[in-house]
Motif scaffolding. Structure first.
Motif, mmCIF file in Angstrom:
data_model
loop_
_atom_site.group_PDB
_atom_site.id
_atom_site.type_symbol
_atom_site.label_atom_id
_atom_site.label_comp_id
_atom_site.label_asym_id
_atom_site.label_seq_id
_atom_site.Cartn_x
_atom_site.Cartn_y
_atom_site.Cartn_z
ATOM 1 N N ARG A 1 0.209 -15.253 16.167
ATOM 2 C CA ARG A 1 0.478 -14.986 17.377
ATOM 3 C C ARG A 1 2.064 -15.701 17.678
ATOM 4 N NH1 ARG A 1 -4.450 -14.589 21.707
ATOM 5 N NH2 ARG A 1 -4.495 -12.296 20.821
ATOM 6 N N MET B 1 -2.872 -6.813 22.565
ATOM 7 C CA MET B 1 -3.491 -8.390 21.387
ATOM 8 C C MET B 1 -4.084 -9.521 22.840
ATOM 9 S SD MET B 1 -1.366 -8.980 17.660
ATOM 10 C CE MET B 1 -2.379 -10.748 17.121
ATOM 11 N N CYS C 1 1.254 -0.874 0.437
ATOM 12 C CA CYS C 1 -0.411 -0.081 0.089
ATOM 13 C C CYS C 1 0.977 1.328 -0.356
ATOM 14 C CB CYS C 1 -0.933 0.128 0.926
ATOM 15 S SG CYS C 1 -2.847 0.547 0.402
ATOM 16 N N ARG D 1 -3.245 4.481 2.850
ATOM 17 C CA ARG D 1 -4.153 3.267 3.096
ATOM 18 C C ARG D 1 -6.246 3.440 3.228
ATOM 19 N NH1 ARG D 1 -2.257 -1.385 7.730
ATOM 20 N NH2 ARG D 1 -0.641 -2.177 6.295
ATOM 21 N N TYR D 2 -6.249 4.679 4.160
ATOM 22 C CA TYR D 2 -7.741 4.952 4.505
ATOM 23 C C TYR D 2 -8.341 5.692 3.543
ATOM 24 C CZ TYR D 2 -5.243 4.294 8.893
ATOM 25 O OH TYR D 2 -4.316 3.708 10.348
ATOM 26 N N MET E 1 -9.547 -4.064 14.017
ATOM 27 C CA MET E 1 -8.757 -5.067 12.265
ATOM 28 C C MET E 1 -9.171 -6.563 12.429
ATOM 29 S SD MET E 1 -4.482 -4.880 11.612
ATOM 30 C CE MET E 1 -4.011 -3.138 10.972
ATOM 31 N N ILE E 2 -9.904 -6.652 13.201
ATOM 32 C CA ILE E 2 -10.551 -8.035 13.563
ATOM 33 C C ILE E 2 -11.617 -8.377 12.418
ATOM 34 C CG2 ILE E 2 -11.647 -9.572 15.328
ATOM 35 C CD1 ILE E 2 -9.062 -8.868 15.994
ATOM 36 N N ALA E 3 -12.023 -8.791 11.364
ATOM 37 C CA ALA E 3 -13.213 -8.942 10.537
ATOM 38 C C ALA E 3 -14.136 -9.058 11.618
ATOM 39 C CB ALA E 3 -12.673 -10.586 10.174
ATOM 40 N N GLU F 1 -5.827 -4.491 6.349
ATOM 41 C CA GLU F 1 -6.374 -3.813 8.446
ATOM 42 C C GLU F 1 -7.829 -4.973 8.511
ATOM 43 O OE1 GLU F 1 -6.419 -0.531 9.461
ATOM 44 O OE2 GLU F 1 -4.481 -0.445 7.913
ATOM 45 N N THR F 2 -8.036 -6.167 7.606
ATOM 46 C CA THR F 2 -8.804 -7.050 8.435
ATOM 47 C C THR F 2 -7.826 -8.339 9.106
ATOM 48 O OG1 THR F 2 -10.420 -6.178 6.777
ATOM 49 C CG2 THR F 2 -10.835 -8.019 8.299
ATOM 50 N N LYS F 3 -8.297 -8.399 9.977
ATOM 51 C CA LYS F 3 -7.473 -10.250 10.076
ATOM 52 C C LYS F 3 -8.625 -11.160 10.890
ATOM 53 C CE LYS F 3 -3.630 -7.970 12.344
ATOM 54 N NZ LYS F 3 -2.155 -7.671 13.190
ATOM 55 N N LYS G 1 -15.898 1.277 10.799
ATOM 56 C CA LYS G 1 -16.260 1.129 9.038
ATOM 57 C C LYS G 1 -17.889 1.301 8.399
ATOM 58 C CE LYS G 1 -13.469 -2.502 9.358
ATOM 59 N NZ LYS G 1 -13.973 -4.234 8.831
ATOM 60 N N ASN H 1 -8.616 -0.957 1.169
ATOM 61 C CA ASN H 1 -7.578 -1.671 1.742
ATOM 62 C C ASN H 1 -7.794 -1.882 2.624
ATOM 63 O OD1 ASN H 1 -5.826 -0.345 -0.540
ATOM 64 N ND2 ASN H 1 -6.252 1.767 0.402
ATOM 65 N N LEU I 1 -5.168 -1.285 16.301
ATOM 66 C CA LEU I 1 -5.396 -2.891 15.748
ATOM 67 C C LEU I 1 -7.511 -3.693 16.130
ATOM 68 C CD1 LEU I 1 -3.432 -4.382 18.694
ATOM 69 C CD2 LEU I 1 -3.607 -5.192 16.547
ATOM 70 N N GLY J 1 -10.940 2.742 0.138
ATOM 71 C CA GLY J 1 -10.738 2.658 1.450
ATOM 72 C C GLY J 1 -11.178 1.301 1.992
#
Lengths: 323, 323
Positions: free
Chosen positions: A203, B206, A159, B161-162, B246-248, A192-194, B271, A187, B243, A184
């Motif tokens: 981890r 985390m 990015c 990114r944003y 970022m979680i789906a 930005e998505t985990k 979002k 991206n 952080l 946005g």
């Protein structure tokens, strides 16, 4: 061997029909993006086109065109983002590797395996080369094409973070945004998505990370078991390749991943003045100055030791480590 | 109240001398970047200028100009990247808050506290507004100024990114790259380098991350002790604000940080369609649609509960959560 011109590449595509598009194995955003951007452009030119691709990461599926998986005998094969025919899926290398009419690429290590090659090593992504080609040829960059090109450029530049991002790259991206794509959201999905699985995997990866060579090299070895424990596919874990280089003081970050067939693959990310491509070329691989890859055989420990020895040599040659 | 024009802002600066530049407290890359870009530009115009700033994050120190910390009684005060006078350091708010001649900003929630305000809410960063101003006024953007502007734009956009990144933002960045700045190295230092202390802190963060509201909200509460355990200063931990989002599946990511004085501060990232600024305005804060902040008092648990309640309301209003 030299690259052909944008003009010649457009001429060559104009003369083709019944085209099969391929990209490198273990596809990243630039492989998938350049494949479907070219697919859409050739469809727009009235060509019959199809694609073959495997293992598309989950977060890149939104640019895949299901209708591209048709079945007809191809008369012409075009590859994208593929520096060497060995980088295709093994079965594609055997079947198509010696019959590629045109290769559109941006790797400085390109092996000129196709009849004709359009390669621009100053481009940040194969998608940037395609942007140049479409712009040169007056091919309309629709919003659908723009999303594909944007994904390729943004993923290959982290990015727009990496040193391969030039003023020209940013201006190409600006034109793509003007088609109305929701950069946005794109991206956010890609960078930005985990998923909870990825968080668990990340981890484990952070715990497996080890420093060596006086803290100037960081190594992350990923056996198949690590994917299984986190419940994740390798294709969905490319984000961790950048982890080892992130530690302050590290010049070379090495990620050694065990493939399903037991062969280890290394991804090497470096900082100035260490040349990642030069290190990987010693093992028959290649890539860019600060990001490259190679295959290493089935013995994970030996593979890691070989690569670390190559990094050590490079650090010494650069005067960053005492002989 | 309305923004003044670029022309008027340049005129106003031209009439000033003995200028003090301030930016918001807990400065980020845009605060530091816009402060020193303006400092260098005004110096280039032959003005006597000085800056006051505290708690600059370690990884932004390279754009700080030590010679800017002179000591003379200011005749004019200019603020940058500051939506409200309360966002200055408390002692600056008291001393200078009602005497700001010009404020150069990009926050849609700008409170027009200065005599004159140049604000462009469509700009991704105060540094983008300064780029426009310098370009309009024909002020030469030297490599030193370009680095400051690039840092501000890249940090406020998460390195492009944003959703606040527009075609105009990318073209401004392209011009900055053409001054010869080493964008790869700058980005590596800012976005891709983690100290061992940050790695330890990130691991703790985390583990502290918790999901609520059916997985649509993620909350990270950071007591002072978490900084102490990792051996890190709050100023060097801004990277974790992203952080929780970022979680789906998460629409609102909330980071609640305890300040040294025991007051909790919330950073809210959202979002589409959740509006972060609207949530923070309920607590007297403000910011942008997808990233905003506010102060919450000294009771961490109550602070968190209040904010989660506000997120719940927003999710319900958007039809994302059942009443």
């Amino acid at each position: 061997m030299n690259s052909i011109s944008l003009k010649r590449a457009f001429e060559a595509l104009g003369q083709m029909d019944d085209i099969l598009i391929l990209a490198h194995a273990n596809p990243d955003g630039d492989a998938v993006g350049s494949m479907f951007a070219l697919y859409l452009a050739l469809r727009g030119m009235g060509k019959r086109v199809r694609c073959e691709i495997r293992d598309v990461p989950e977060n890149l599926r939104f640019i895949v065109r299901e209708e591209a998986f048709a079945d007809f005998p191809p008369r012409y094969i075009v590859t994208v983002d593929t520096g060497d025919k060995k980088l295709l899926n093994a079965s594609f290398t055997d079947k198509y590797g010696d019959h590629v009419a045109l290769n559109i690429d941006h790797h400085g290590t390109n092996g000129f395996f196709a009849d004709e090659t359009l390669v621009d090593p100053t481009a940040a992504a194969a998608c940037e080369v395609l942007f140049d080609l479409f712009t040169f040829a007056g091919i309309e960059i629709t919003k659908e094409i723009a999303i594909c090109l944007y994904v390729g450029i943004s993923t290959d530049t982290g990015c727009f973070r990496y040193a391969n991002t030039t003023a020209k790259t940013l201006r190409a991206a600006a034109c793509l945004l003007e088609t109305g794509i929701d950069n946005g959201a794109v991206n956010t999905d890609i960078f930005e998505t985990k998923t909870p699985q990825f968080v668990a995997f990340e981890r484990a990866a952070m715990n497996a990370l080890r420093l060596c060579l006086g803290g100037k090299c960081a190594v992350l070895r990923i056996p198949q078991q690590m994917y299984k424990d986190a419940g994740i596919k390798e294709a969905d874990t490319q984000g961790v390749n950048g982890l080892p280089r992130m530690i302050a003081g590290v010049y070379a970050g090495v990620t050694v991943k065990e493939r399903e067939n037991g062969v280890y693959h290394a991804s090497v990310r470096t900082k100035e003045p260490i040349n990642a491509a030069a290190i990987c070329e010693k093992f028959g691989g290649g890539g860019h100055k600060y990001a490259a890859g190679c295959e290493l055989g089935k013995d994970g420990e030996a593979a890691e030791a070989q690569l670390v020895a190559a990094v050590e040599e490079a650090l010494k040659a650069a005067g960053l480590l005492n002989g």
